[in-house]
Design a protein around this motif. Structure first.
Motif, PDB file in Angstrom:
ATOM      1  N   MET A   1      13.478   0.378  -7.879  1.00 13.73           N
ATOM      2  CA  MET A   1      12.793  -0.487  -6.962  1.00 13.73           C
ATOM      3  C   MET A   1      12.186   0.294  -5.970  1.00 13.73           C
ATOM      4  SD  MET A   1      12.351  -3.568  -5.682  1.00 13.73           S
ATOM      5  CE  MET A   1      11.049  -4.087  -4.624  1.00 13.73           C
ATOM      6  N   ARG A   2      10.636   0.029  -5.952  1.00 14.75           N
ATOM      7  CA  ARG A   2       9.769   1.024  -5.060  1.00 14.75           C
ATOM      8  C   ARG A   2       9.280   0.225  -3.900  1.00 14.75           C
ATOM      9  NH1 ARG A   2       5.560   3.632  -8.986  1.00 14.75           N
ATOM     10  NH2 ARG A   2       5.486   1.471  -9.660  1.00 14.75           N
ATOM     11  N   ILE A   3       8.973   0.896  -2.793  1.00 19.89           N
ATOM     12  CA  ILE A   3       8.376   0.290  -1.637  1.00 19.89           C
ATOM     13  C   ILE A   3       7.043   1.116  -1.466  1.00 19.89           C
ATOM     14  CG2 ILE A   3       8.492  -0.406   0.769  1.00 19.89           C
ATOM     15  CD1 ILE A   3      11.250  -0.360   0.504  1.00 19.89           C
ATOM     16  N   PRO A  65       5.003  -4.740 -11.375  1.00 18.37           N
ATOM     17  CA  PRO A  65       5.873  -6.183 -11.009  1.00 18.37           C
ATOM     18  C   PRO A  65       7.267  -5.978 -10.320  1.00 18.37           C
ATOM     19  CG  PRO A  65       4.863  -6.094 -13.314  1.00 18.37           C
ATOM     20  CD  PRO A  65       4.670  -4.849 -12.828  1.00 18.37           C
ATOM     21  N   GLY A  66       7.068  -6.542  -9.117  1.00 17.47           N
ATOM     22  CA  GLY A  66       8.485  -6.466  -8.666  1.00 17.47           C
ATOM     23  C   GLY A  66       8.410  -5.446  -7.326  1.00 17.47           C
ATOM     24  N   ARG A 102      -4.781  -7.824  -4.169  1.00 14.05           N
ATOM     25  CA  ARG A 102      -4.608  -6.812  -5.078  1.00 14.05           C
ATOM     26  C   ARG A 102      -3.306  -6.540  -5.438  1.00 14.05           C
ATOM     27  NH1 ARG A 102      -9.240  -8.176  -5.082  1.00 14.05           N
ATOM     28  NH2 ARG A 102     -10.986  -6.727  -4.966  1.00 14.05           N
ATOM     29  N   ALA A 103      -2.525  -6.836  -4.451  1.00 11.81           N
ATOM     30  CA  ALA A 103      -0.806  -6.665  -4.730  1.00 11.81           C
ATOM     31  C   ALA A 103      -0.238  -7.815  -5.588  1.00 11.81           C
ATOM     32  CB  ALA A 103      -0.122  -6.620  -3.443  1.00 11.81           C
ATOM     33  N   ARG A 104      -0.721  -9.135  -5.414  1.00 14.86           N
ATOM     34  CA  ARG A 104      -0.302  -9.952  -5.943  1.00 14.86           C
ATOM     35  C   ARG A 104      -0.767 -10.009  -7.553  1.00 14.86           C
ATOM     36  NH1 ARG A 104      -0.517 -14.657  -1.136  1.00 14.86           N
ATOM     37  NH2 ARG A 104       1.680 -14.307  -0.493  1.00 14.86           N
ATOM     38  N   GLU A 105      -2.027  -9.629  -7.826  1.00 15.63           N
ATOM     39  CA  GLU A 105      -2.483  -9.704  -9.092  1.00 15.63           C
ATOM     40  C   GLU A 105      -1.660  -8.553  -9.815  1.00 15.63           C
ATOM     41  OE1 GLU A 105      -6.498  -8.081  -8.123  1.00 15.63           O
ATOM     42  OE2 GLU A 105      -7.046 -10.224  -7.625  1.00 15.63           O
ATOM     43  N   ARG A 106      -0.969  -7.730  -9.399  1.00 14.96           N
ATOM     44  CA  ARG A 106      -0.175  -6.740 -10.013  1.00 14.96           C
ATOM     45  C   ARG A 106       1.163  -7.073 -10.219  1.00 14.96           C
ATOM     46  NH1 ARG A 106      -2.553  -2.811 -13.194  1.00 14.96           N
ATOM     47  NH2 ARG A 106      -0.711  -1.480 -12.556  1.00 14.96           N
TER      48      ARG A 106
END
Length: 259
Positions: A1-3, A65-66, A102-106
């Motif tokens: 998991m990455r932030i 994703p995620g 942009r985040a949601r597209e990925r």
């Protein structure tokens, strides 16, 4: 998991030569040890400059994703000049919206984080709110786009107000001459946090990430844990310079104008 962290000097991980100045992103890993925190924040960045100078593009290239993307701007957006200023309900929301899209597209999950308030008290000891309408603009956008919001601004205003002008000195970068080798002449900085202030802000952010179920509970450390100043790590100056230079990509204005 990455932030991933997109933000300004309030979020950035500082080099040793600037210690004990500390961004809350620098100490967030202490509360979320089960996740990898990629602090791509940039000192002096506004939402506009972060996008237009290719720093958002670098994050987008590396998102999977995620992943979470925490987005926190406002302290610099209010400053004129050098291609950084934005109007709260104009370009500020436009560039924040771009980060979200942009985040949601990925396939990643954006989270908006309002900036902590500056240490600003009037002669009667009342806390002023120099960030003005930027936190409100972010709250409005979060609601419109159904994006999780961590209201660090409102929390910090209550915390600074309770501590008062005297008590908040220990949360910000206030040093007397000779107190620290990096600031031999002393410093009174009412914008940037010291270790203690950054730890308190990071503790709040981590707490909201857990309370809003944005990360699995197993990833968190004891959020009430005491964090001694000496346990906080600062980047080697050379590593800091390398990361600052590397975490951006060339973008064309036309590419970044598309919503």
């Amino acid at each position: 998991m990455r932030i991933f962290l997109a933000g300004d000097s309030s979020v950035v991980s500082r080099p040793r030569s600037m210690a004990p100045m500390t961004g809350w992103g620098q100490v967030l890993p202490l509360f979320v040890p089960g996740a990898e925190v990629v602090d791509a924040a940039r000192a002096g960045a506004s939402s506009r400059s972060f996008v237009e100078r290719g720093r958002l593009a670098w994050i987008v290239q590396n998102l999977t994703p995620g992943d979470l993307l925490l987005i926190s701007f406002g302290l610099i957006d209010m400053k004129p000049g050098d291609g950084r200023f934005t109007e709260p309900f104009g370009d500020y929301q436009r560039f924040l919206r771009r980060c979200v899209h942009r985040a949601r597209e990925r396939g990643a999950h954006p989270v908006l984080v309002t900036s902590h308030e500056r240490r600003a008290f009037d002669p009667q000891g009342n806390l002023r709110r120099p960030l003005g309408m930027y936190p409100k603009a972010m709250r409005e956008l979060a609601m419109a786009l159904c994006v999780p919001l961590i209201d660090l601004n409102e929390w910090s205003a209550a915390r600074w107000r309770a501590a008062g002008a005297s008590g908040t000195r220990d949360l910000f970068l206030h040093l007397t001459p000779g107190e620290h080798a990096n600031y031999p002449d002393g410093i009174e900085d009412n914008t940037h946090l010291c270790v203690r202030g950054a730890v308190e802000c990071a503790r709040f952010v981590a707490g909201r990430l857990r309370a809003q179920s944005l990360l699995p509970p197993a990833l968190f450390h004891d959020l009430d844990a005491q964090i001694p100043d000496e346990t906080v790590e600062f980047l080697d100056d050379e590593v800091f310079a390398q990361q600052t230079a590397a975490r951006r990509v060339s973008v064309t204005p036309s590419a970044e104008e598309a919503e």
